[in-house]
Design a protein around this motif. Sequence first.
Motif, PDB file in Angstrom:
ATOM      1  N   THR A 257       0.927  -1.080  -0.168  1.00  0.00           N
ATOM      2  CA  THR A 257       0.181   0.062   0.292  1.00  0.00           C
ATOM      3  C   THR A 257       0.960   1.791  -0.012  1.00  0.00           C
ATOM      4  N   HIS A 258       2.247   0.817   1.250  1.00  0.00           N
ATOM      5  CA  HIS A 258       2.527   2.484   1.093  1.00  0.00           C
ATOM      6  C   HIS A 258       3.419   2.578  -0.011  1.00  0.00           C
ATOM      7  N   THR A 259       4.666   1.273  -0.720  1.00  0.00           N
ATOM      8  CA  THR A 259       5.869   1.396  -1.284  1.00  0.00           C
ATOM      9  C   THR A 259       4.968   1.020  -3.118  1.00  0.00           C
ATOM     10  N   SER A 260       3.857   0.653  -3.161  1.00  0.00           N
ATOM     11  CA  SER A 260       4.251   0.118  -4.646  1.00  0.00           C
ATOM     12  C   SER A 260       3.188   1.487  -6.051  1.00  0.00           C
ATOM     13  N   VAL A 261       4.251   2.389  -6.519  1.00  0.00           N
ATOM     14  CA  VAL A 261       3.176   2.310  -7.291  1.00  0.00           C
ATOM     15  C   VAL A 261       2.514   2.015  -8.512  1.00  0.00           C
TER      16      VAL A 261
END
Length: 137
Positions: free
Chosen positions: A76-80
């Motif tokens: 959620t916080h890392t995957s563009v």
Amino acid sequence: MKILILNGPNLNLLGKREPEIYGSLTFEAFFEELKKKYNTIDLHYFQSNVEGELINKLHEVGFSFDGIVLNAGAYTHTSVAIGDAIKGIETPVIEVHISNVHAREDFRHTSYIAPNAKGVIAGFGLQSYELALQSFL
């Protein structure tokens, strides 16, 4: 109505991993309860620790299912790339989290999914998934 619950990394450890945060019930047991309770919904479940597999599943169902409930875990916080995959499909996605990510570490306050999601539900334990299902009904 056809809905996929899609879980990302480490969610296969539910029931074992940090039960004080995530509880002691396995997701598989919880999913069986959901299928019984929501027996009018054609519910599907997929979990992977691999980012590309999650993207492939979004592409696979993103034009034929009625909804996707997504807990991408730390992605959620890392995957563009997952955010872009959601933007590229037609099926609406609800982002869910078991814990209240805004009460945790600062890096968890950013979501690459939320800008492309229909909505976000966080902090209600496993009930977050059920609330997401209800939003599609």
